[in-house]
Motif scaffolding. Structure first.
Motif, PDB file in Angstrom:
ATOM      1  N   ASN A 183      66.492  42.073  -0.603  1.00 55.25           N
ATOM      2  CA  ASN A 183      65.316  42.409   0.209  1.00 55.25           C
ATOM      3  C   ASN A 183      64.225  41.347   0.067  1.00 55.25           C
ATOM      4  OD1 ASN A 183      66.506  44.768   1.129  1.00 55.25           O
ATOM      5  ND2 ASN A 183      65.649  46.013  -0.530  1.00 55.25           N
ATOM      6  N   ASN A 184      64.007  40.842  -1.142  1.00 53.15           N
ATOM      7  CA  ASN A 184      63.012  39.790  -1.333  1.00 53.15           C
ATOM      8  C   ASN A 184      63.391  38.525  -0.573  1.00 53.15           C
ATOM      9  OD1 ASN A 184      61.529  41.447  -3.027  1.00 53.15           O
ATOM     10  ND2 ASN A 184      62.538  40.692  -4.892  1.00 53.15           N
ATOM     11  N   PHE A 185      64.665  38.189  -0.578  1.00 54.45           N
ATOM     12  CA  PHE A 185      65.119  37.009   0.150  1.00 54.45           C
ATOM     13  C   PHE A 185      64.899  37.169   1.653  1.00 54.45           C
ATOM     14  CE2 PHE A 185      68.586  35.004   2.541  1.00 54.45           C
ATOM     15  CZ  PHE A 185      68.336  33.672   2.259  1.00 54.45           C
ATOM     16  N   MET A 186      65.221  38.331   2.178  1.00 50.45           N
ATOM     17  CA  MET A 186      65.036  38.561   3.604  1.00 50.45           C
ATOM     18  C   MET A 186      63.551  38.578   3.974  1.00 50.45           C
ATOM     19  SD  MET A 186      68.046  38.614   4.806  1.00 50.45           S
ATOM     20  CE  MET A 186      67.639  39.126   6.475  1.00 50.45           C
ATOM     21  N   GLU A 188      61.122  36.894   2.453  1.00 49.44           N
ATOM     22  CA  GLU A 188      60.667  35.504   2.453  1.00 49.44           C
ATOM     23  C   GLU A 188      61.165  34.763   3.687  1.00 49.44           C
ATOM     24  OE1 GLU A 188      61.991  33.799  -1.160  1.00 49.44           O
ATOM     25  OE2 GLU A 188      60.638  34.983  -2.445  1.00 49.44           O
ATOM     26  N   LYS A 189      62.373  35.040   4.101  1.00 48.38           N
ATOM     27  CA  LYS A 189      62.909  34.404   5.306  1.00 48.38           C
ATOM     28  C   LYS A 189      62.118  34.827   6.539  1.00 48.38           C
ATOM     29  CE  LYS A 189      67.283  33.665   7.720  1.00 48.38           C
ATOM     30  NZ  LYS A 189      68.732  34.002   7.760  1.00 48.38           N
ATOM     31  N   ASP A 190      61.806  36.116   6.627  1.00 44.51           N
ATOM     32  CA  ASP A 190      61.012  36.598   7.766  1.00 44.51           C
ATOM     33  C   ASP A 190      59.623  35.954   7.779  1.00 44.51           C
ATOM     34  OD1 ASP A 190      63.106  38.169   8.580  1.00 44.51           O
ATOM     35  OD2 ASP A 190      62.351  39.997   7.604  1.00 44.51           O
ATOM     36  N   ILE A 191      59.031  35.778   6.604  1.00 42.51           N
ATOM     37  CA  ILE A 191      57.705  35.153   6.533  1.00 42.51           C
ATOM     38  C   ILE A 191      57.757  33.710   7.022  1.00 42.51           C
ATOM     39  CG2 ILE A 191      55.913  34.387   4.939  1.00 42.51           C
ATOM     40  CD1 ILE A 191      56.489  36.875   3.261  1.00 42.51           C
ATOM     41  N   ILE A 192      58.782  32.977   6.605  1.00 42.73           N
ATOM     42  CA  ILE A 192      58.926  31.578   7.021  1.00 42.73           C
ATOM     43  C   ILE A 192      59.133  31.489   8.524  1.00 42.73           C
ATOM     44  CG2 ILE A 192      60.377  29.537   6.818  1.00 42.73           C
ATOM     45  CD1 ILE A 192      60.900  30.341   3.915  1.00 42.73           C
ATOM     46  N   ILE A 193      59.996  32.348   9.078  1.00 38.35           N
ATOM     47  CA  ILE A 193      60.262  32.324  10.524  1.00 38.35           C
ATOM     48  C   ILE A 193      59.005  32.692  11.303  1.00 38.35           C
ATOM     49  CG2 ILE A 193      61.584  33.438  12.362  1.00 38.35           C
ATOM     50  CD1 ILE A 193      63.912  33.675  10.399  1.00 38.35           C
ATOM     51  N   THR A 194      58.297  33.702  10.812  1.00 41.80           N
ATOM     52  CA  THR A 194      57.062  34.114  11.497  1.00 41.80           C
ATOM     53  C   THR A 194      56.022  32.999  11.454  1.00 41.80           C
ATOM     54  OG1 THR A 194      57.490  36.415  10.860  1.00 41.80           O
ATOM     55  CG2 THR A 194      55.256  35.862  11.564  1.00 41.80           C
ATOM     56  N   ASP A 195      55.917  32.285  10.339  1.00 42.66           N
ATOM     57  CA  ASP A 195      54.967  31.184  10.221  1.00 42.66           C
ATOM     58  C   ASP A 195      55.323  30.046  11.183  1.00 42.66           C
ATOM     59  OD1 ASP A 195      52.726  29.873   8.785  1.00 42.66           O
ATOM     60  OD2 ASP A 195      54.323  28.477   8.205  1.00 42.66           O
ATOM     61  N   ILE A 196      56.627  29.724  11.275  1.00 40.00           N
ATOM     62  CA  ILE A 196      57.049  28.671  12.215  1.00 40.00           C
ATOM     63  C   ILE A 196      56.749  29.077  13.647  1.00 40.00           C
ATOM     64  CG2 ILE A 196      59.068  27.457  13.104  1.00 40.00           C
ATOM     65  CD1 ILE A 196      60.264  27.576  10.312  1.00 40.00           C
ATOM     66  N   TYR A 197      56.997  30.330  13.975  1.00 38.57           N
ATOM     67  CA  TYR A 197      56.738  30.806  15.333  1.00 38.57           C
ATOM     68  C   TYR A 197      55.243  30.771  15.653  1.00 38.57           C
ATOM     69  CZ  TYR A 197      56.252  34.055  19.228  1.00 38.57           C
ATOM     70  OH  TYR A 197      55.910  34.641  20.437  1.00 38.57           O
ATOM     71  N   SER A 198      54.436  31.169  14.684  1.00 36.20           N
ATOM     72  CA  SER A 198      52.984  31.176  14.925  1.00 36.20           C
ATOM     73  C   SER A 198      52.454  29.754  15.102  1.00 36.20           C
ATOM     74  CB  SER A 198      52.268  31.847  13.745  1.00 36.20           C
ATOM     75  OG  SER A 198      52.710  33.180  13.606  1.00 36.20           O
ATOM     76  N   LYS A 199      52.935  28.820  14.297  1.00 36.79           N
ATOM     77  CA  LYS A 199      52.485  27.433  14.427  1.00 36.79           C
ATOM     78  C   LYS A 199      52.936  26.848  15.760  1.00 36.79           C
ATOM     79  CE  LYS A 199      52.315  26.351   9.496  1.00 36.79           C
ATOM     80  NZ  LYS A 199      52.867  25.526   8.410  1.00 36.79           N
ATOM     81  N   SER A 200      54.157  27.137  16.168  1.00 35.72           N
ATOM     82  CA  SER A 200      54.654  26.629  17.451  1.00 35.72           C
ATOM     83  C   SER A 200      53.855  27.214  18.606  1.00 35.72           C
ATOM     84  CB  SER A 200      56.140  26.974  17.605  1.00 35.72           C
ATOM     85  OG  SER A 200      56.918  26.383  16.576  1.00 35.72           O
ATOM     86  N   LYS A 201      53.554  28.463  18.512  1.00 29.83           N
ATOM     87  CA  LYS A 201      52.779  29.109  19.573  1.00 29.83           C
ATOM     88  C   LYS A 201      51.363  28.523  19.652  1.00 29.83           C
ATOM     89  CE  LYS A 201      51.393  33.690  21.185  1.00 29.83           C
ATOM     90  NZ  LYS A 201      51.401  35.152  20.887  1.00 29.83           N
ATOM     91  N   GLU A 202      50.744  28.300  18.499  1.00 25.82           N
ATOM     92  CA  GLU A 202      49.396  27.728  18.482  1.00 25.82           C
ATOM     93  C   GLU A 202      49.399  26.294  18.996  1.00 25.82           C
ATOM     94  OE1 GLU A 202      45.323  27.599  17.934  1.00 25.82           O
ATOM     95  OE2 GLU A 202      46.714  29.303  17.878  1.00 25.82           O
ATOM     96  N   ARG A 203      50.437  25.527  18.616  1.00 24.41           N
ATOM     97  CA  ARG A 203      50.520  24.148  19.093  1.00 24.41           C
ATOM     98  C   ARG A 203      50.735  24.106  20.604  1.00 24.41           C
ATOM     99  NH1 ARG A 203      53.744  22.696  15.562  1.00 24.41           N
ATOM    100  NH2 ARG A 203      55.705  23.011  16.693  1.00 24.41           N
ATOM    101  N   ALA A 204      51.559  25.027  21.123  1.00 22.96           N
ATOM    102  CA  ALA A 204      51.768  25.079  22.575  1.00 22.96           C
ATOM    103  C   ALA A 204      50.495  25.466  23.301  1.00 22.96           C
ATOM    104  CB  ALA A 204      52.889  26.075  22.885  1.00 22.96           C
ATOM    105  N   ARG A 205      49.712  26.355  22.739  1.00 24.49           N
ATOM    106  CA  ARG A 205      48.462  26.751  23.375  1.00 24.49           C
ATOM    107  C   ARG A 205      47.467  25.593  23.410  1.00 24.49           C
ATOM    108  NH1 ARG A 205      43.606  28.376  22.091  1.00 24.49           N
ATOM    109  NH2 ARG A 205      44.040  28.160  19.864  1.00 24.49           N
ATOM    110  N   MET A 206      47.440  24.790  22.340  1.00 20.63           N
ATOM    111  CA  MET A 206      46.510  23.681  22.292  1.00 20.63           C
ATOM    112  C   MET A 206      46.941  22.530  23.202  1.00 20.63           C
ATOM    113  SD  MET A 206      45.715  23.604  18.187  1.00 20.63           S
ATOM    114  CE  MET A 206      44.722  22.126  18.392  1.00 20.63           C
ATOM    115  N   ASN A 207      48.227  22.272  23.296  1.00 18.15           N
ATOM    116  CA  ASN A 207      48.705  21.170  24.136  1.00 18.15           C
ATOM    117  C   ASN A 207      48.661  21.491  25.620  1.00 18.15           C
ATOM    118  OD1 ASN A 207      49.228  19.629  21.863  1.00 18.15           O
ATOM    119  ND2 ASN A 207      51.349  20.372  21.679  1.00 18.15           N
TER     120      ASN A 207
END
Length: 236
Positions: A183-186, A188-207
Motif C-alpha cells: 500500500n505504501n508503494f502504491m 508513493e506511485k500515485d503521488i508521483i503520477i499526480t505530481d507529474i500530471y499537475s506539472k504538465s497541466k500547469e505547463r500547458a496552461r502557461m504555454n
C-alpha cells in the motif's frame, strides 16, 4: 483424546506387524526339521557373505534344471531358498537362532517321548512353543503408567497446538506487513503520477494551446527520429 487414540492405534499396528513377521519366521522354522545352516553347508556363526556364497554354490547343484530326471531336487531347492530367505535377514536369522537353541534344549525330551506318540508330550511341546509369544506380548500398564502416558500425550498435543498458533501468528503478521509495504508503494506511485500530471497541466496552461501543440509536434518528431519510424507507421 482423538490424537491419543490414533497414537495407540498406530503403536498397536506396529507391534502387530513385527509380531506377525516373527511368528511367520518361527512357524516356518518349526515346519521344517532341517537345520538351515547344515543345509547351506555353513557354520552357525557364518557371515552374510559366506551364506550368500554357499547359497549360490548349492543352488547350482540343487537346481531342478541341472538333473530333470531327479524329482527330489525340486523340494531340496525349495528348502534351500527358504533357508537363504531366513538367514539372509538379520531379524529372521536372530529369531531362527533362538528357535534352534530352544529346539535343541528341548530336543532330547521331545525325541524320547515322540517315539511313543504321547498326546501329552505333544501338548507340552506346543505349550512351550507358544509360551515365547505370550512372553513377547506387552504387559498391561498400571494406572500410574497410563496416567503418565496420558500426561505425555497431552503435553504433546499442547506443543502441537502451540506450534500451530505460532505459525498462524507469523503468517498473519507477515501478510499484514506485506500488505502495508504494498500500500505504501502504491501511494508513493500515485503521488508521483499526480505530481507529474499537475506539472504538465500547469505547463500547458502557461504555454497556451498553440505553444503546447508545437511542443508536442517537436517531441513527436524527436520520437520518430530516435526510433527510425516512418510517417506511415512502418520501420525503416
Amino acid at each position: 483424546m482423538q490424537l491419543e487414540a490414533h497414537l495407540r492405534l498406530s503403536q498397536g499396528c506396529l507391534w502387530f506387524c513385527k509380531s506377525s513377521q516373527r511368528l511367520f519366521s518361527l512357524c516356518t522354522a518349526r515346519r521344517s526339521s532341517t537345520n538351515y545352516y547344515e543345509l547351506l553347508g555353513v557354520k552357525s556363526d557364518a557371515t552374510l557373505e559366506q551364506i550368500k556364497n554357499a547359497f549360490f554354490n548349492q543352488s547350482k547343484k540343487l537346481h531342478p534344471d541341472s538333473d530333470p530326471s531327479n524329482p527330489g531336487l525340486h523340494s531340496q531347492f525349495v528348502q534351500l531358498n527358504e533357508a537363504y530367505r531366513v538367514l539372509c535377514r538379520e531379524g529372521s536369522r536372530r529369531d531362527y537362532d533362538l528357535r534352534l537353541r530352544y529346539r535343541n534344549a528341548a530336543g532330547p525330551t521331545y525325541r524320547s517321548s515322540s517315539s511313543t506318540n504321547s498326546p501329552s508330550a505333544e501338548a507340552a511341546e506346543s505349550m512351550r512353543y507358544w509360551e515365547q509369544f505370550r512372553q513377547a506380548q506387552p504387559q498391561e500398564n498400571t494406572a500410574e503408567e497410563r496416567e503418565k502416558r496420558k500426561k505425555h500425550n497431552m503435553h504433546l498435543v499442547g506443543y502441537c497446538m502451540l506450534t500451530m498458533l505460532l505459525s498462524l501468528s507469523i503468517h498473519y503478521f507477515g501478510f499484514r506487513k506485506l500488505e502495508e509495504v504494498h500500500n505504501n508503494f502504491m501511494d508513493e506511485k500515485d503521488i508521483i503520477i499526480t505530481d507529474i500530471y499537475s506539472k504538465s497541466k500547469e505547463r500547458a496552461r502557461m504555454n497556451g494551446f498553440k505553444k503546447q501543440q508545437e511542443i508536442l509536434r517537436q517531441k513527436h518528431a524527436e520520437f520518430l527520429e530516435r526510433y527510425k519510424i516512418r510517417s506511415d507507421g512502418e520501420d525503416k
